[in-house]
Design an enzyme around this catalytic site. Structure first.
Site: not given
Ligand code: PAF
Length: 285
Positions: A29, A31, A35, A174
């Site tokens: 989670g 996020l 993700h 990322v």
């Protein structure tokens, strides 16, 4: 998107969506775009996309770290829905661990170095939860971020040990515009530590470019000198403290002895930024 919280409801939701292949994105989670890039790739490559949001207690060796870990379930649901997830599994710890998990995985060398050496038990906990999630979701492919480079190696080792036949897909890190690798933990950084943190990637990137240039000119800097240089450059930021920076064989994660390791050389770093532990990695050659 269907949201399920129990094993039984997950089994029902999967039975109601029988398409294949089935792609799976396990998360804890909080996020972020990293993700979401995994979910988007899973969406492109699979008929059915399942994600899980579960902060796994067995992979935290520090109870305060578990307590502090960011939790944003409503925002997670919105982001997963926008990215095209079919089913999201958000179980409680009791649902995943009705009994304590006492399994100890033989994960070979990849679990013992770096994160494994500095966070005892962490990777065994990761293997416990990921194997349970694989058993429940039964994916054809599972997607993980390369930011957790060692975790991907550990999960591949766990799959070999347990005989899972799914494909593990490792996806590029990322980064924020200033180079900092996206991480749920970044939200825990205060403004001063957040401003200092991009030095981690900067130091690795500069060193990797220097190494490649030197090799192109027929020179080979000593691996240990580069390790020392990167650690010193990060430590020169007052608010950052290097826990380790290692140049390793990208396949075995054993220390790189030279620049022509089979499988390439990966730089892996862990840094303490106040109360927050950050990790990152970069391919050198
Ligand atoms: O990378 C993570 O977020 C976690 O370690 C994982 C793989 C979801 C297991 O809890």
């Amino acid at each position: 998107m269907e949201i399920v919280t129990t094993r039984a409801a997950l089994a029902e939701a999967l039975a109601a969506k029988p398409g294949s292949p089935r792609g799976f994105v396990p998360t804890m989670g909080a996020l972020h775009a990293g993700h979401i890039s995994l979910v988007e790739r899973a969406r492109r490559e699979n008929e059915v996309v399942v994600a899980s949001v579960f902060v796994n207690p067995t992979q935290f060796n520090d109870p305060d770290d578990l307590k502090r870990y960011p939790r944003t379930p409503q925002e997670d649901i919105r982001l997963l829905e926008d990215a095209g997830t079919d089913i999201v599994f958000m179980p409680t710890p009791q649902e995943i661990y009705p009994e304590p998990d006492t399994r100890v995985f033989a994960l070979a060398g990849v679990s013992e170095v770096m994160e494994g050496a500095t966070r005892p038990g962490h990777f065994n906990g990761v293997a416990q939860v990921v194997s349970r999630l694989f058993d429940l979701v039964r994916p054809d492919r599972a997607y993980f971020g390369e930011k957790d480079f060692q975790q991907v190696a550990v999960i591949r080792a766990m799959c070999r040990e347990c005989g899972y036949r799914l494909e593990i897909v490792s996806c590029p890190t990322v980064r924020e515009a200033d180079g900092l690798a996206m991480s749920s933990r970044n939200t825990l950084l205060g403004p001063a530590h957040r401003a200092a943190a991009p030095a981690i990637y900067r130091a690795m990137d500069r060193a990797a470019k220097q190494v490649r240039t030197s090799l192109g000119e027929g020179q080979a800097p000593a691996v240990e000198d580069v390790e020392r240089q990167v650690a010193e450059e990060i430590n020169s930021e007052q608010l950052l403290e290097v826990i380790y920076f290692r140049l390793v064989n990208a396949r075995t994660l054993s220390p790189a002895r030279s620049w022509d390791e089979e499988g390439g050389v990966q730089g892996c770093v862990a840094v303490q930024a106040g109360k927050v532990r950050l990790i990152d990695n970069l391919r050198f050659v």
